[in-house]
Design an enzyme around this catalytic site. Structure first.
Site, PDB file in Angstrom:
ATOM      1  N   SER A 188      39.198 114.670 121.089  1.00 59.98           N
ATOM      2  CA  SER A 188      38.172 113.635 121.226  1.00 59.98           C
ATOM      3  C   SER A 188      37.972 113.290 122.697  1.00 59.98           C
ATOM      4  CB  SER A 188      38.684 112.408 120.471  1.00 59.98           C
ATOM      5  OG  SER A 188      38.055 111.245 120.925  1.00 59.98           O
ATOM      6  N   TYR A 225      45.069 105.721 118.639  1.00 55.53           N
ATOM      7  CA  TYR A 225      44.284 106.881 118.200  1.00 55.53           C
ATOM      8  C   TYR A 225      44.188 107.921 119.316  1.00 55.53           C
ATOM      9  CZ  TYR A 225      40.180 109.764 117.237  1.00 55.53           C
ATOM     10  OH  TYR A 225      39.329 110.834 117.084  1.00 55.53           O
ATOM     11  N   LYS A 262      45.917 111.792 119.923  1.00 56.78           N
ATOM     12  CA  LYS A 262      45.211 113.041 120.247  1.00 56.78           C
ATOM     13  C   LYS A 262      45.832 113.703 121.483  1.00 56.78           C
ATOM     14  CE  LYS A 262      41.917 113.046 117.078  1.00 56.78           C
ATOM     15  NZ  LYS A 262      41.933 114.015 115.976  1.00 56.78           N
TER      16      LYS A 262
HETATM   17  P1  NAD Z   1      36.513 111.964 108.455  1.00 54.14           P
HETATM   18  O1  NAD Z   1      37.367 110.786 108.200  1.00 54.14           O
HETATM   19  O2  NAD Z   1      35.165 111.994 107.846  1.00 54.14           O
HETATM   20  O3  NAD Z   1      37.289 113.299 108.057  1.00 54.14           O
HETATM   21  C1  NAD Z   1      38.684 113.433 108.155  1.00 54.14           C
HETATM   22  C2  NAD Z   1      39.189 113.927 106.817  1.00 54.14           C
HETATM   23  O4  NAD Z   1      40.593 114.112 106.856  1.00 54.14           O
HETATM   24  C3  NAD Z   1      38.892 112.956 105.664  1.00 54.14           C
HETATM   25  O5  NAD Z   1      38.202 113.658 104.656  1.00 54.14           O
HETATM   26  C4  NAD Z   1      40.273 112.492 105.197  1.00 54.14           C
HETATM   27  O6  NAD Z   1      40.292 112.252 103.801  1.00 54.14           O
HETATM   28  C5  NAD Z   1      41.140 113.667 105.603  1.00 54.14           C
HETATM   29  N1  NAD Z   1      42.556 113.361 105.869  1.00 54.14           N
HETATM   30  C6  NAD Z   1      43.060 112.396 106.673  1.00 54.14           C
HETATM   31  N2  NAD Z   1      44.394 112.469 106.692  1.00 54.14           N
HETATM   32  C7  NAD Z   1      44.753 113.497 105.890  1.00 54.14           C
HETATM   33  C8  NAD Z   1      45.992 114.078 105.497  1.00 54.14           C
HETATM   34  N3  NAD Z   1      47.164 113.602 105.956  1.00 54.14           N
HETATM   35  N4  NAD Z   1      45.988 115.140 104.659  1.00 54.14           N
HETATM   36  C9  NAD Z   1      44.809 115.635 104.188  1.00 54.14           C
HETATM   37  N5  NAD Z   1      43.619 115.126 104.509  1.00 54.14           N
HETATM   38  C10 NAD Z   1      43.588 114.071 105.357  1.00 54.14           C
HETATM   39  O7  NAD Z   1      36.414 112.129 110.052  1.00 54.14           O
HETATM   40  P2  NAD Z   1      35.470 113.078 110.901  1.00 54.14           P
HETATM   41  O8  NAD Z   1      34.502 112.226 111.616  1.00 54.14           O
HETATM   42  O9  NAD Z   1      35.004 114.215 110.086  1.00 54.14           O
HETATM   43  O10 NAD Z   1      36.546 113.573 111.986  1.00 54.14           O
HETATM   44  C11 NAD Z   1      37.228 114.797 111.853  1.00 54.14           C
HETATM   45  C12 NAD Z   1      38.180 114.950 113.030  1.00 54.14           C
HETATM   46  O11 NAD Z   1      37.451 114.861 114.253  1.00 54.14           O
HETATM   47  C13 NAD Z   1      39.249 113.858 113.090  1.00 54.14           C
HETATM   48  O12 NAD Z   1      40.465 114.454 113.490  1.00 54.14           O
HETATM   49  C14 NAD Z   1      38.742 112.927 114.179  1.00 54.14           C
HETATM   50  O13 NAD Z   1      39.779 112.268 114.840  1.00 54.14           O
HETATM   51  C15 NAD Z   1      38.025 113.897 115.112  1.00 54.14           C
HETATM   52  N6  NAD Z   1      36.964 113.250 115.897  1.00 54.14           N
HETATM   53  C16 NAD Z   1      35.966 112.570 115.267  1.00 54.14           C
HETATM   54  C17 NAD Z   1      34.973 111.938 116.033  1.00 54.14           C
HETATM   55  C18 NAD Z   1      33.873 111.147 115.367  1.00 54.14           C
HETATM   56  O14 NAD Z   1      33.229 110.329 116.052  1.00 54.14           O
HETATM   57  N7  NAD Z   1      33.577 111.346 114.090  1.00 54.14           N
HETATM   58  C19 NAD Z   1      35.010 112.020 117.435  1.00 54.14           C
HETATM   59  C20 NAD Z   1      36.040 112.738 118.039  1.00 54.14           C
HETATM   60  C21 NAD Z   1      37.019 113.356 117.260  1.00 54.14           C
HETATM   61  N1  UFG Z   2      27.983  99.893 119.553  1.00 59.63           N
HETATM   62  C1  UFG Z   2      27.291  98.705 119.400  1.00 59.63           C
HETATM   63  N2  UFG Z   2      27.265  98.131 118.167  1.00 59.63           N
HETATM   64  C2  UFG Z   2      27.874  98.671 117.078  1.00 59.63           C
HETATM   65  C3  UFG Z   2      28.575  99.899 117.243  1.00 59.63           C
HETATM   66  C4  UFG Z   2      28.608 100.464 118.486  1.00 59.63           C
HETATM   67  O1  UFG Z   2      26.724  98.182 120.361  1.00 59.63           O
HETATM   68  O2  UFG Z   2      27.829  98.076 115.991  1.00 59.63           O
HETATM   69  C5  UFG Z   2      27.984 100.577 120.875  1.00 59.63           C
HETATM   70  C6  UFG Z   2      29.361 100.698 121.489  1.00 59.63           C
HETATM   71  O3  UFG Z   2      29.684  99.546 122.220  1.00 59.63           O
HETATM   72  C7  UFG Z   2      29.183 101.959 122.355  1.00 59.63           C
HETATM   73  C8  UFG Z   2      28.180 102.812 121.569  1.00 59.63           C
HETATM   74  O4  UFG Z   2      27.510 101.887 120.688  1.00 59.63           O
HETATM   75  O5  UFG Z   2      28.588 101.625 123.582  1.00 59.63           O
HETATM   76  C9  UFG Z   2      28.823 103.901 120.719  1.00 59.63           C
HETATM   77  O6  UFG Z   2      29.846 103.319 119.910  1.00 59.63           O
HETATM   78  P1  UFG Z   2      30.533 104.111 118.691  1.00 59.63           P
HETATM   79  O7  UFG Z   2      31.438 103.155 118.019  1.00 59.63           O
HETATM   80  O8  UFG Z   2      29.489 104.780 117.868  1.00 59.63           O
HETATM   81  O9  UFG Z   2      31.328 105.281 119.429  1.00 59.63           O
HETATM   82  P2  UFG Z   2      32.462 105.219 120.555  1.00 59.63           P
HETATM   83  O10 UFG Z   2      31.923 105.866 121.785  1.00 59.63           O
HETATM   84  O11 UFG Z   2      33.026 103.859 120.702  1.00 59.63           O
HETATM   85  O12 UFG Z   2      33.618 106.120 119.904  1.00 59.63           O
HETATM   86  C10 UFG Z   2      33.349 107.329 119.164  1.00 59.63           C
HETATM   87  C11 UFG Z   2      34.402 107.482 118.070  1.00 59.63           C
HETATM   88  C12 UFG Z   2      35.755 107.691 118.701  1.00 59.63           C
HETATM   89  C13 UFG Z   2      35.699 108.882 119.603  1.00 59.63           C
HETATM   90  C14 UFG Z   2      34.616 108.671 120.667  1.00 59.63           C
HETATM   91  C15 UFG Z   2      34.484 109.894 121.540  1.00 59.63           C
HETATM   92  O13 UFG Z   2      34.408 106.320 117.249  1.00 59.63           O
HETATM   93  O14 UFG Z   2      36.688 107.938 117.682  1.00 59.63           O
HETATM   94  O15 UFG Z   2      33.362 108.416 120.028  1.00 59.63           O
HETATM   95  O16 UFG Z   2      34.333 111.025 120.757  1.00 59.63           O
HETATM   96  F1  UFG Z   2      36.889 109.028 120.217  1.00 59.63           F
END
Ligand code: NAD
Ligand code: UFG
Length: 336
Positions: free
Chosen positions: A124, A148, A152
């Site tokens: 991330s 979190y 990572k």
């Molecule tokens: P998500 O929650 O939709 O998907 C994660 C999945 O993993 C879920 O379906 C959950 O049920 C499953 N899971 C969690 N723990 C588990 C376990 N111990 N065993 C089996 N299954 C398990 O999240 P996502 O947005 O699809 O994110 C996927 C990956 O990408 C995550 O590792 C997250 O940290 C990373 N990531 C997401 C974002 C984002 O903004 N969505 C940004 C950066 C990194």
């Molecule tokens: N924001 C608002 N109002 C809301 C939600 C978000 O103003 O209700 C703003 C935040 O302050 C930020 C921007 O919108 O400026 C984006 O916020 P998000 O919560 O959508 O995303 P973040 O950048 O905070 O974090 C996301 C994921 C993290 C990941 C990161 C980088 O939630 O897990 O992107 O990949 F690590």
């Protein structure tokens, strides 16, 4: 080639499974369904008229995982399974470290036992903390500011230690910026439990009338309009980035680390305007205090990913909002 996808029913997992099938890979899906629904995988099956073997298991359960490796000749693993909320990680650090680290340890140990040597990990942009320079390059020092992001960073370090010392291992660490949007079909998308934490799901629920208004966290950042800037990337571009990364790492043993973003920053107000244009709905908002832990600006330097993966994100913000809106309107209650 058969790929085990952990977290396959989640938001990014389900879109990547779709692109893997599209590219001709065979997929074995595992998930414990704590933050997703099996319906996402059923929709992918419907889309491609195929059957995807699915195992409901917790990846920390090594004996359950071994049974899957026994049954299928798994050649590579794409590891999405994990807990992903920054706020929740501050409240539940024990659960976050246990799940994110424990799940990765278990997967790697089982892979070693079965001589499976190709691994792609979901990292991330949060590993960069509050970056000293923008756009963010992969080689800057990492700094986690919550459990979190620290989980990572720890996993990245563990994986590099394991893969550097073993022969013929192929490791890809992909650092995602802000994935948004949904599949063009409108069949799969992001389906958060409860009130969304992230901007786009929150904005789309305001647009559809489920939530009254958006609270913008901070209007006094040092950015042109005072609101936070992020690098929003279409989830399908992100998924395709995984296919490219898999194709690169499986060619020869290596450790590849790449940012997956667009290289462009958009403010919260840019997102609101784009979503209003797409949906034809007004998004009422109030600017409130900054959210704890948020940074002003984050966007990627994508040169390394563009070059080594021969990949570039192609969708622009308008299209990301259009696809998120299609998903929201076709599935007002998500997968239920
Ligand atoms: P998500 O929650 O939709 O998907 C994660 C999945 O993993 C879920 O379906 C959950 O049920 C499953 N899971 C969690 N723990 C588990 C376990 N111990 N065993 C089996 N299954 C398990 O999240 P996502 O947005 O699809 O994110 C996927 C990956 O990408 C995550 O590792 C997250 O940290 C990373 N990531 C997401 C974002 C984002 O903004 N969505 C940004 C950066 C990194
Ligand atoms: N924001 C608002 N109002 C809301 C939600 C978000 O103003 O209700 C703003 C935040 O302050 C930020 C921007 O919108 O400026 C984006 O916020 P998000 O919560 O959508 O995303 P973040 O950048 O905070 O974090 C996301 C994921 C993290 C990941 C990161 C980088 O939630 O897990 O992107 O990949 F690590």
């Amino acid at each position: 080639m058969k790929i085990l996808v952990s977290g396959a029913t989640g938001y990014i997992g389900s879109h990547t499974v779709a692109e893997l099938i599209n590219a001709g890979f065979k997929v074995v899906a595992v998930d414990n369904l704590t933050n997703s629904s099996l319906e996402s995988l059923k929709r992918v099956e419907k889309l491609f008229k195929c059957k995807i073997p699915f195992y409901r298991l917790d990846i920390r359960n090594k004996s359950a995982l071994k049974k899957v490796f026994d049954k299928h000749s798994i050649e590579a693993v794409i590891h999405f399974a994990g807990l992903k909320s920054v706020n929740e990680s501050i409240l539940k650090p024990v659960e976050y470290y246990n799940n994110n680290l424990g799940g990765t340890f278990s997967l790697i140990e089982v892979m070693k036992e079965f001589n499976c040597k190709i691994f792609l990990f979901s990292s991330s942009a949060s590993v960069y903390g509050n970056p000293q320079s923008i756009p963010i390059k992969e080689n800057v020092p990492l700094s986690g500011s919550n459990p979190y992001s620290r989980s990572k960073i720890m996993i990245e370090q563990y994986l590099q230690d394991v893969f550097n010392t073993s022969d013929n291992y192929c490791l890809g660490i992909l650092r995602y910026f802000n994935p948004i949007g949904a599949h063009k079909s409108g069949l799969i998308g992001e389906d958060p439990n409860d009130i969304p934490n992230n901007l786009i799901p929150f904005v789309s629920q305001v647009a559809i009338g489920k939530i009254k208004k958006l609270y913008i966290f901070g209007g006094d950042y040092e950015t042109p309009d005072g609101t936070g800037i992020r690098d929003y990337i279409h989830v399908v571009d992100l998924a395709i980035g995984h296919i490219k990364a898999l194709q690169v790492i499986m060619k020869k043993p290596q450790v590849l680390i790449a940012n997956l973003g667009t290289g462009k920053g958009h403010s919260v107000l840019d997102v609101v305007k784009a979503f209003e244009k797409t949906s034809g709905r007004k998004i009422p908002f109030t600017i409130v205090d900054r959210r704890q832990g948020d940074i002003a600006i984050s966007y990627a330097d994508c040169n390394h990913a563009n070059k080594v993966l021969n990949w570039k994100a192609k969708y622009k913000l308008d299209e990301m909002c259009e696809d998120a809106w299609r998903w929201q309107t076709l599935n007002p209650k998500g997968y239920n």
